[in-house]
Design a protein around this motif. Structure first.
Motif, PDB file in Angstrom:
ATOM      1  N   ASP A  81      -1.188  11.283   1.800  1.00  0.00           N
ATOM      2  CA  ASP A  81      -1.145   9.842   2.036  1.00  0.00           C
ATOM      3  C   ASP A  81      -2.340   9.351   2.844  1.00  0.00           C
ATOM      4  OD1 ASP A  81      -0.510  10.972   4.459  1.00  0.00           O
ATOM      5  OD2 ASP A  81       1.298   9.773   4.793  1.00  0.00           O
ATOM      6  N   GLU A  82      -3.067  10.287   3.454  1.00  0.00           N
ATOM      7  CA  GLU A  82      -4.260  10.004   4.253  1.00  0.00           C
ATOM      8  C   GLU A  82      -3.986   9.087   5.447  1.00  0.00           C
ATOM      9  OE1 GLU A  82      -7.690   9.007   1.906  1.00  0.00           O
ATOM     10  OE2 GLU A  82      -7.311  10.647   0.512  1.00  0.00           O
ATOM     11  N   VAL A  83      -2.727   9.096   5.900  1.00  0.00           N
ATOM     12  CA  VAL A  83      -2.361   8.356   7.106  1.00  0.00           C
ATOM     13  C   VAL A  83      -2.014   9.400   8.152  1.00  0.00           C
ATOM     14  CG1 VAL A  83      -0.823   6.636   8.128  1.00  0.00           C
ATOM     15  CG2 VAL A  83      -1.454   6.465   5.711  1.00  0.00           C
ATOM     16  N   GLY A  84      -2.921   9.608   9.059  1.00  0.00           N
ATOM     17  CA  GLY A  84      -2.753  10.673  10.040  1.00  0.00           C
ATOM     18  C   GLY A  84      -1.827  10.307  11.174  1.00  0.00           C
ATOM     19  N   PRO A  85      -1.337  11.315  11.879  1.00  0.00           N
ATOM     20  CA  PRO A  85      -0.430  11.073  13.000  1.00  0.00           C
ATOM     21  C   PRO A  85      -1.060  10.254  14.128  1.00  0.00           C
ATOM     22  CG  PRO A  85      -1.010  13.414  12.837  1.00  0.00           C
ATOM     23  CD  PRO A  85      -1.577  12.730  11.646  1.00  0.00           C
ATOM     24  N   PHE A  86      -2.361  10.343  14.287  1.00  0.00           N
ATOM     25  CA  PHE A  86      -3.034   9.570  15.332  1.00  0.00           C
ATOM     26  C   PHE A  86      -2.806   8.072  15.132  1.00  0.00           C
ATOM     27  CE2 PHE A  86      -6.733   7.119  16.752  1.00  0.00           C
ATOM     28  CZ  PHE A  86      -6.719   7.400  18.104  1.00  0.00           C
ATOM     29  N   PHE A  87      -3.001   7.594  13.885  1.00  0.00           N
ATOM     30  CA  PHE A  87      -2.875   6.158  13.606  1.00  0.00           C
ATOM     31  C   PHE A  87      -1.418   5.705  13.625  1.00  0.00           C
ATOM     32  CE2 PHE A  87      -6.987   7.274  11.722  1.00  0.00           C
ATOM     33  CZ  PHE A  87      -7.781   6.407  12.462  1.00  0.00           C
ATOM     34  N   ILE A  88      -0.526   6.578  13.175  1.00  0.00           N
ATOM     35  CA  ILE A  88       0.893   6.224  13.208  1.00  0.00           C
ATOM     36  C   ILE A  88       1.378   6.133  14.657  1.00  0.00           C
ATOM     37  CG2 ILE A  88       3.216   7.037  12.629  1.00  0.00           C
ATOM     38  CD1 ILE A  88       2.064   8.052   9.986  1.00  0.00           C
ATOM     39  N   LYS A  89       0.961   7.086  15.475  1.00  0.00           N
ATOM     40  CA  LYS A  89       1.358   7.068  16.883  1.00  0.00           C
ATOM     41  C   LYS A  89       0.760   5.854  17.598  1.00  0.00           C
ATOM     42  CE  LYS A  89       1.633  10.102  20.908  1.00  0.00           C
ATOM     43  NZ  LYS A  89       1.383  11.468  21.402  1.00  0.00           N
ATOM     44  N   LEU A  90      -0.490   5.559  17.286  1.00  0.00           N
ATOM     45  CA  LEU A  90      -1.188   4.424  17.897  1.00  0.00           C
ATOM     46  C   LEU A  90      -0.486   3.100  17.584  1.00  0.00           C
ATOM     47  CD1 LEU A  90      -3.797   3.674  19.494  1.00  0.00           C
ATOM     48  CD2 LEU A  90      -4.888   3.353  17.274  1.00  0.00           C
ATOM     49  N   SER A  91       0.048   2.978  16.373  1.00  0.00           N
ATOM     50  CA  SER A  91       0.699   1.726  15.960  1.00  0.00           C
ATOM     51  C   SER A  91       2.218   1.876  15.887  1.00  0.00           C
ATOM     52  CB  SER A  91       0.129   1.274  14.616  1.00  0.00           C
ATOM     53  OG  SER A  91       0.262   2.305  13.665  1.00  0.00           O
ATOM     54  N   SER A  92       2.764   2.799  16.641  1.00  0.00           N
ATOM     55  CA  SER A  92       4.191   3.117  16.540  1.00  0.00           C
ATOM     56  C   SER A  92       5.114   1.938  16.860  1.00  0.00           C
ATOM     57  CB  SER A  92       4.539   4.315  17.416  1.00  0.00           C
ATOM     58  OG  SER A  92       4.304   4.029  18.763  1.00  0.00           O
ATOM     59  N   LYS A  93       4.754   1.101  17.816  1.00  0.00           N
ATOM     60  CA  LYS A  93       5.618  -0.042  18.156  1.00  0.00           C
ATOM     61  C   LYS A  93       5.757  -1.001  16.986  1.00  0.00           C
ATOM     62  CE  LYS A  93       5.123   0.050  23.124  1.00  0.00           C
ATOM     63  NZ  LYS A  93       4.693  -0.642  24.340  1.00  0.00           N
ATOM     64  N   ALA A  94       4.674  -1.197  16.263  1.00  0.00           N
ATOM     65  CA  ALA A  94       4.709  -2.096  15.115  1.00  0.00           C
ATOM     66  C   ALA A  94       5.374  -1.438  13.899  1.00  0.00           C
ATOM     67  CB  ALA A  94       3.297  -2.544  14.751  1.00  0.00           C
TER      68      ALA A  94
END
Length: 164
Positions: A81-94
Motif C-alpha cells: 500500500d506504500e503507506v508506512g507506519p511513520f505517516f500513519i502514526k504521525l496522522s493517527s488522531k485524524a
C-alpha cells in the motif's frame, strides 16, 4: 539462481521462480501424518472448550485504535500500500476514527479486506549455496493497517484461550 537444475540470470525469471518456489513448498511437506496430527490437535482443543463457548471478535473502540496506532514502530518496512507506519502514526488522531470504523465494519461483515492480505515478499538468504532457492526464506511485509487489525484480534484470541 538455480531452479530445477537450470541456471537463471534474468531478474524477472528469478522473481517468478522464487514466487513458484515459495507458493508450492508447503505441498512438499504435507503428508498423511500431518493430517493425523491436525485431527489430533482439533480433538484435543474441542475437548478443552466448554459447551456453548465461542470465540467472537468484539468491536474495537476509538481509544483502543488510537493506542495501537501510537505504538506503531516507525522503522518497520512499508507494504504494497506504500503507506508506512511513520505517516500513519504521525496522522493517527485524524485517521483513528476512520480506521476504527473500517475494523468494526470488517468484524460486522465477517470479511477481511483483500487488499490488506496482499504482502510484499522478499527472499532472505539463510545459509548454504546462494544459488539454491531452498536456502532462502520468504519475509512477508503486510500493510500497516492489517497489523492494527491483527493486534486487536490477537489480544482477544489470547484472552479467549486463557479462559478455556
Amino acid at each position: 539462481m538455480n531452479f530445477d537444475n537450470k541456471e537463471y540470470d534474468n531478474v524477472q525469471d528469478i522473481v517468478n521462480h522464487f514466487n513458484t518456489h515459495f507458493t508450492t513448498i508447503g505441498d512438499t511437506y504435507v503428508t498423511n501424518s500431518t493430517q493425523y496430527q491436525t485431527n489430533k490437535l482439533n480433538d484435543y482443543v474441542q475437548d478443552k472448550i466448554p459447551a456453548g463457548v465461542r470465540f467472537t471478535i468484539p468491536f474495537i473502540k476509538l481509544d483502543e485504535t488510537t493506542k495501537l496506532l501510537s505504538k506503531l514502530e516507525t522503522s518497520k518496512a512499508t507494504g504494497l500500500d506504500e503507506v508506512g507506519p511513520f505517516f500513519i502514526k504521525l496522522s493517527s488522531k485524524a485517521l483513528a476514527p476512520s480506521i476504527t470504523y473500517l475494523i468494526n465494519l470488517s468484524i460486522l461483515e465477517g470479511v477481511f479486506p483483500e487488499n490488506l492480505k496482499l504482502a510484499k515478499v522478499t527472499p532472505i538468504f539463510k545459509n548454504g549455496d546462494k544459488h539454491m532457492p531452498e536456502n532462502y526464506r520468504p519475509i512477508s511485509i503486510l500493510p500497516t493497517l492489517s497489523k492494527i487489525f491483527e493486534k486487536h484480534v490477537a489480544k482477544h484470541f489470547y484472552l479467549y484461550l486463557s479462559k478455556i
